[in-house]
Design a protein around this motif. Structure first.
Motif, PDB file in Angstrom:
ATOM      1  N   ARG A   1     -30.504 -11.973  29.315  1.00 35.83           N
ATOM      2  CA  ARG A   1     -31.707 -12.475  30.358  1.00 35.83           C
ATOM      3  C   ARG A   1     -31.782 -11.408  31.247  1.00 35.83           C
TER       4      ARG A   1
ATOM      5  N   GLY B   1     -19.581 -11.632  25.987  1.00 40.63           N
ATOM      6  CA  GLY B   1     -18.746 -12.487  25.123  1.00 40.63           C
ATOM      7  C   GLY B   1     -19.159 -13.919  25.332  1.00 40.63           C
TER       8      GLY B   1
ATOM      9  N   GLY C   1     -10.404  -8.217  26.905  1.00 40.36           N
ATOM     10  CA  GLY C   1     -10.279  -9.453  25.908  1.00 40.36           C
ATOM     11  C   GLY C   1      -9.637 -10.662  26.720  1.00 40.36           C
TER      12      GLY C   1
ATOM     13  N   GLU D   1     -19.904 -18.415  34.164  1.00 40.60           N
ATOM     14  CA  GLU D   1     -20.717 -19.449  33.356  1.00 40.60           C
ATOM     15  C   GLU D   1     -20.092 -19.707  31.978  1.00 40.60           C
TER      16      GLU D   1
END
Ligand code: NDP
Length: 240
Positions: free
Chosen positions: A36, A83, A132, A182
């Protein structure tokens, strides 16, 4: 003395956007990568090259890094942050959700690492921070495929640290507990999503992405002969 170039993957929201704001405020030029583009441009950061790149597209990742290096010099820090967390049960989760997580969280991280690592090793300097998760250290309900990708991040990160330790390149794993971003919104199972939301609230809320950005900046800011190998941080109320 101008500050060196920092590359942040997944900089269009959440932890990546917070990290971009923090390092920009410290005066670093940035390469920001995500799909985006408008969300990265809306951050309005100076000396920030924003490129619409899918992290699973290795040539596109390479090309963006080369372009940024021509403009701002060598990459001194890569934050492997892009991720996806698609929660589900192995018995019925759509298989393409596993594929997406493996491609983004595992292969994407390797692609971005390869784009910067050879030059870092040649220079004998540079830092790679891999994001992580607490879910890269222990299991959670409905997390099996995601946990697999995050355990992979932790093990690859530590193994890479060993691989390059003697060259002067630092590799750091930052493992957050729940963060208010999000990330959860992409899970397709509405029941799992609302259960997770409830769990987060029962723990008194999640971390702010700025707290994770501060942890990344702490590790990067140590003297070059010090590697913070791993930072695990979570909201105080998060028990698990
Ligand atoms: P967000 O969903 O807010 O951010 C994810 C970022 O990754 C976005 O910028 C997104 O950009 C980017 N991204 C996703 N897929 C791709 C792709 N194919 N190519 C390029 N960029 C991609 O979540 P977070 O900020 O929470 O997540 C950041 C990292 O933190 C992830 O690795 C996550 O696993 C990890 N983490 C998060 C926790 C949490 O509770 N939020 C806890 C522990 C770890 P775009 O969609 O524009 O491409």
């Amino acid at each position: 003395m101008p500050k060196p170039l920092i590359v942040i993957t997944g900089a269009s929201s959440g932890i990546g956007a917070a990290t971009a704001r923090l390092f920009s405020a410290q005066g670093h030029p940035l390469l920001l990568l995500a799909r985006r583009l408008e969300r990265m441009e809306e951050l309005g950061l100076p000396d920030a090259l924003c490129r619409k790149v899918d992290i699973t597209d290795r040539p596109a990742v390479e090309a963006a890094v080369r372009e940024a290096e021509e403009r701002y010099g060598p990459v001194d820090l890569l934050v492997n942050n892009a991720g996806a967390m698609l929660l589900g049960r192995i018995a019925d989760q759509p298989v393409d959700e596993w594929e997406r997580m493996l491609d983004i969280n595992v292969k994407g991280l390797l692609y971005a690492t390869r784009a910067v690592l050879p030059a870092m090793v040649d220079r004998g300097a540079g830092t790679i921070v891999n994001i992580g998760s607490v879910a890269g250290r222990k299991t959670f309900p409905n997390h099996a495929a995601y946990v697999g990708t995050k355990f992979a991040v932790h093990s690859m990160s530590e193994n890479l640290r060993e691989e390059v330790a003697a060259t002067g390149v630092r590799v750091v794993t930052v493992a957050p507990g729940a963060v208010e971003t999000e990330l959860l919104s992409h899970t397709s199972d509405e029941r799992i999503k609302s259960d997770y939301q409830e769990w987060k609230e029962s723990a008194g809320g999640a971390l702010d992405p700025d707290e994770v950005a501060a942890a990344i900046a702490y590790a990067y800011g140590r003297p070059r002969h010090v590697t913070v190998r791993e930072i695990v941080l979570a909201a105080t109320g998060q028990e698990s």
